[in-house]
Design a protein around this motif. Structure first.
Motif, PDB file in Angstrom:
ATOM      1  N   LYS A  84      -4.540  -6.690   4.266  1.00  0.00           N
ATOM      2  CA  LYS A  84      -3.236  -6.321   4.151  1.00  0.00           C
ATOM      3  C   LYS A  84      -2.961  -4.902   4.311  1.00  0.00           C
ATOM      4  O   LYS A  84      -1.836  -4.415   4.823  1.00  0.00           O
ATOM      5  CB  LYS A  84      -2.872  -6.728   2.676  1.00  0.00           C
ATOM      6  N   THR A  85      -3.795  -4.117   3.851  1.00  0.00           N
ATOM      7  CA  THR A  85      -3.711  -2.581   4.040  1.00  0.00           C
ATOM      8  C   THR A  85      -3.647  -2.156   5.638  1.00  0.00           C
ATOM      9  O   THR A  85      -2.854  -1.432   6.111  1.00  0.00           O
ATOM     10  CB  THR A  85      -4.692  -1.864   3.289  1.00  0.00           C
ATOM     11  N   LEU A  86      -4.728  -2.570   6.225  1.00  0.00           N
ATOM     12  CA  LEU A  86      -4.898  -2.148   7.526  1.00  0.00           C
ATOM     13  C   LEU A  86      -3.819  -2.634   8.378  1.00  0.00           C
ATOM     14  O   LEU A  86      -3.355  -2.239   9.283  1.00  0.00           O
ATOM     15  CB  LEU A  86      -6.199  -2.708   7.997  1.00  0.00           C
ATOM     16  N   SER A  87      -3.668  -3.966   8.314  1.00  0.00           N
ATOM     17  CA  SER A  87      -2.543  -4.474   9.108  1.00  0.00           C
ATOM     18  C   SER A  87      -1.158  -4.265   9.001  1.00  0.00           C
ATOM     19  O   SER A  87      -0.344  -4.393   9.810  1.00  0.00           O
ATOM     20  CB  SER A  87      -2.443  -6.168   9.072  1.00  0.00           C
ATOM     21  N   ASP A 103       1.926   3.552  14.826  1.00  0.00           N
ATOM     22  CA  ASP A 103       1.221   4.866  15.510  1.00  0.00           C
ATOM     23  C   ASP A 103      -0.250   4.994  15.002  1.00  0.00           C
ATOM     24  O   ASP A 103      -0.997   5.880  15.677  1.00  0.00           O
ATOM     25  CB  ASP A 103       2.100   6.040  14.825  1.00  0.00           C
ATOM     26  N   ASN A 104      -0.758   4.368  14.054  1.00  0.00           N
ATOM     27  CA  ASN A 104      -1.896   4.445  13.660  1.00  0.00           C
ATOM     28  C   ASN A 104      -2.885   3.389  13.902  1.00  0.00           C
ATOM     29  O   ASN A 104      -4.058   3.143  13.419  1.00  0.00           O
ATOM     30  CB  ASN A 104      -2.020   4.650  12.072  1.00  0.00           C
ATOM     31  N   ALA A 105      -2.664   2.774  15.216  1.00  0.00           N
ATOM     32  CA  ALA A 105      -3.622   1.722  15.450  1.00  0.00           C
ATOM     33  C   ALA A 105      -4.946   2.024  15.666  1.00  0.00           C
ATOM     34  O   ALA A 105      -5.914   1.397  15.389  1.00  0.00           O
ATOM     35  CB  ALA A 105      -2.878   0.928  16.994  1.00  0.00           C
ATOM     36  N   VAL A 106      -5.112   3.213  16.456  1.00  0.00           N
ATOM     37  CA  VAL A 106      -6.547   3.560  16.642  1.00  0.00           C
ATOM     38  C   VAL A 106      -7.417   3.795  15.258  1.00  0.00           C
ATOM     39  O   VAL A 106      -8.338   3.335  15.189  1.00  0.00           O
ATOM     40  CB  VAL A 106      -6.410   4.888  17.442  1.00  0.00           C
ATOM     41  N   LEU A 107      -6.613   4.476  14.422  1.00  0.00           N
ATOM     42  CA  LEU A 107      -7.140   4.771  12.919  1.00  0.00           C
ATOM     43  C   LEU A 107      -7.368   3.343  12.295  1.00  0.00           C
ATOM     44  O   LEU A 107      -8.596   3.245  11.793  1.00  0.00           O
ATOM     45  CB  LEU A 107      -6.399   5.448  11.977  1.00  0.00           C
ATOM     46  N   GLU A 110      -8.177   0.625  13.786  1.00  0.00           N
ATOM     47  CA  GLU A 110      -9.431  -0.116  14.344  1.00  0.00           C
ATOM     48  C   GLU A 110     -10.673   0.713  13.832  1.00  0.00           C
ATOM     49  O   GLU A 110     -11.765   0.165  13.490  1.00  0.00           O
ATOM     50  CB  GLU A 110      -9.308  -0.067  15.934  1.00  0.00           C
ATOM     51  N   LEU A 111     -10.624   1.754  13.683  1.00  0.00           N
ATOM     52  CA  LEU A 111     -11.989   2.770  13.088  1.00  0.00           C
ATOM     53  C   LEU A 111     -12.267   2.200  11.742  1.00  0.00           C
ATOM     54  O   LEU A 111     -13.323   2.062  11.461  1.00  0.00           O
ATOM     55  CB  LEU A 111     -11.569   4.136  13.397  1.00  0.00           C
ATOM     56  N   TYR A 112     -11.212   2.045  10.920  1.00  0.00           N
ATOM     57  CA  TYR A 112     -11.453   1.561   9.809  1.00  0.00           C
ATOM     58  C   TYR A 112     -11.782   0.200   9.525  1.00  0.00           C
ATOM     59  O   TYR A 112     -13.058  -0.307   9.045  1.00  0.00           O
ATOM     60  CB  TYR A 112     -10.146   1.510   8.839  1.00  0.00           C
ATOM     61  N   ARG A 113     -11.701  -0.734  10.530  1.00  0.00           N
ATOM     62  CA  ARG A 113     -12.099  -1.835  10.874  1.00  0.00           C
ATOM     63  C   ARG A 113     -13.407  -1.882  10.925  1.00  0.00           C
ATOM     64  O   ARG A 113     -14.153  -2.718  10.439  1.00  0.00           O
ATOM     65  CB  ARG A 113     -11.209  -2.985  11.744  1.00  0.00           C
ATOM     66  N   GLU A 114     -13.975  -0.957  12.079  1.00  0.00           N
ATOM     67  CA  GLU A 114     -15.167  -0.928  12.465  1.00  0.00           C
ATOM     68  C   GLU A 114     -16.265  -0.270  11.482  1.00  0.00           C
ATOM     69  O   GLU A 114     -17.257  -0.882  11.338  1.00  0.00           O
ATOM     70  CB  GLU A 114     -15.248  -0.107  13.779  1.00  0.00           C
ATOM     71  N   ARG A 115     -15.554   0.224  10.214  1.00  0.00           N
ATOM     72  CA  ARG A 115     -16.567   0.510   9.123  1.00  0.00           C
ATOM     73  C   ARG A 115     -16.856  -0.532   8.284  1.00  0.00           C
ATOM     74  O   ARG A 115     -17.846  -0.388   7.491  1.00  0.00           O
ATOM     75  CB  ARG A 115     -15.731   1.557   8.379  1.00  0.00           C
ATOM     76  N   HIS A 116     -16.316  -1.994   8.463  1.00  0.00           N
ATOM     77  CA  HIS A 116     -16.524  -2.807   7.659  1.00  0.00           C
ATOM     78  C   HIS A 116     -16.647  -2.604   6.276  1.00  0.00           C
ATOM     79  O   HIS A 116     -17.605  -3.010   5.685  1.00  0.00           O
ATOM     80  CB  HIS A 116     -17.742  -3.538   8.263  1.00  0.00           C
ATOM     81  N   TYR A 117     -15.541  -2.093   5.808  1.00  0.00           N
ATOM     82  CA  TYR A 117     -15.326  -1.884   4.253  1.00  0.00           C
ATOM     83  C   TYR A 117     -15.529  -3.474   3.489  1.00  0.00           C
ATOM     84  O   TYR A 117     -14.756  -4.220   3.956  1.00  0.00           O
ATOM     85  CB  TYR A 117     -14.231  -1.234   4.058  1.00  0.00           C
ATOM     86  N   ILE A 143     -11.477   6.558   1.054  1.00  0.00           N
ATOM     87  CA  ILE A 143     -11.298   7.142   2.185  1.00  0.00           C
ATOM     88  C   ILE A 143      -9.989   7.488   2.695  1.00  0.00           C
ATOM     89  O   ILE A 143      -9.658   8.643   3.166  1.00  0.00           O
ATOM     90  CB  ILE A 143     -11.946   6.399   3.566  1.00  0.00           C
ATOM     91  N   LEU A 144      -8.955   6.674   2.322  1.00  0.00           N
ATOM     92  CA  LEU A 144      -7.485   6.999   2.839  1.00  0.00           C
ATOM     93  C   LEU A 144      -7.196   8.201   2.214  1.00  0.00           C
ATOM     94  O   LEU A 144      -6.472   9.060   2.685  1.00  0.00           O
ATOM     95  CB  LEU A 144      -6.584   5.989   2.695  1.00  0.00           C
ATOM     96  N   ARG A 145      -7.371   8.348   0.794  1.00  0.00           N
ATOM     97  CA  ARG A 145      -6.801   9.287   0.082  1.00  0.00           C
ATOM     98  C   ARG A 145      -7.604  10.680   0.668  1.00  0.00           C
ATOM     99  O   ARG A 145      -6.806  11.626   0.677  1.00  0.00           O
ATOM    100  CB  ARG A 145      -7.337   9.204  -1.319  1.00  0.00           C
ATOM    101  N   MET A 146      -8.851  10.721   0.995  1.00  0.00           N
ATOM    102  CA  MET A 146      -9.382  11.814   1.477  1.00  0.00           C
ATOM    103  C   MET A 146      -8.755  12.273   2.755  1.00  0.00           C
ATOM    104  O   MET A 146      -8.524  13.475   2.999  1.00  0.00           O
ATOM    105  CB  MET A 146     -11.070  11.438   1.755  1.00  0.00           C
ATOM    106  N   VAL A 147      -8.362  11.289   3.478  1.00  0.00           N
ATOM    107  CA  VAL A 147      -7.847  11.741   5.030  1.00  0.00           C
ATOM    108  C   VAL A 147      -6.421  12.189   4.536  1.00  0.00           C
ATOM    109  O   VAL A 147      -5.990  13.064   5.414  1.00  0.00           O
ATOM    110  CB  VAL A 147      -7.601  10.395   5.834  1.00  0.00           C
TER     111      VAL A 147
END
Length: 178
Positions: free
Chosen positions: A141-144, A149-153, A155-162, A171-175
């Motif tokens: 839900k969060t990623l989708s 404009d954040n499509a690249v980010l 996908e990067l978060y999806r690749e991390r397999h949280y 991570i989002l807070r840190m970023v």
């Protein structure tokens, strides 16, 4: 001056607006006191345990509810009466929480903390109504619902397999702070 004792959790008010939270708190406190069986079917409780439980439950009721259930001496009967009286709240809160779940979008919030608070409130309400939400669903839900404009980010978060929603939020807070 009347003897004042501290409440272990909020008092259940007349209109039951916080009934679901009250029910969870009451059950947890009864369990902690070794009295949860007094509100269960075939709980096999002693009269002393029932008295302790009824005193405890009444201590956390609004004065008008105490008066209404004044002659109820069995904690199971009181518990069931309150459930019957306020069960309609689940039918109100559940659909509202489902609607909120369907419409929450990460991009609509100005901060990660605001989004996280809203997400946790919604999922808590769903859980109270017996509709648990998984970490995987919360992550998706969060990623989708991130801004396009954040499509690249995304996908990067999806690749991390949280596996845990709280890890993604951290991570989002840190970023956001960078």
């Amino acid at each position: 001056m009347a003897h004042m004792t501290k409440q272990d959790f909020d008092i259940l008010d007349n209109n039951g607006t916080k009934y679901l939270q009250w029910r969870v708190d009451a059950r947890a406190n009864l369990k902690a006191k070794g009295l949860e069986h007094t509100i269960l079917v075939d709980g096999n409780s002693t009269s002393q345990e029932q008295a302790k439980a009824i005193v405890f439950l009444r201590h956390h009721l609004h004065e008008n509810l105490k008066i209404e259930y004044l002659f109820v001496e069995d904690p199971k009967e009181l518990w069931d009466n309150l459930c019957q009286r306020f069960e309609s709240l689940e039918r109100i809160i559940g659909p509202k929480a489902q609607y909120d779940w369907m419409n929450i979008r990460f991009q609509d919030f100005t901060s990660v903390s605001d989004y996280d608070s809203a997400m946790l409130r919604i999922t808590s309400q769903l859980r109270l109504c017996g509709q648990a939400t998984t970490d995987a669903a919360m992550i998706e839900k969060t990623l989708s619902t991130m801004h396009a404009d954040n499509a690249v980010l995304q996908e990067l978060y999806r690749e991390r397999h949280y596996n845990r929603y709280c890890d993604l939020i951290a991570i989002l807070r840190m970023v956001k702070q960078i």
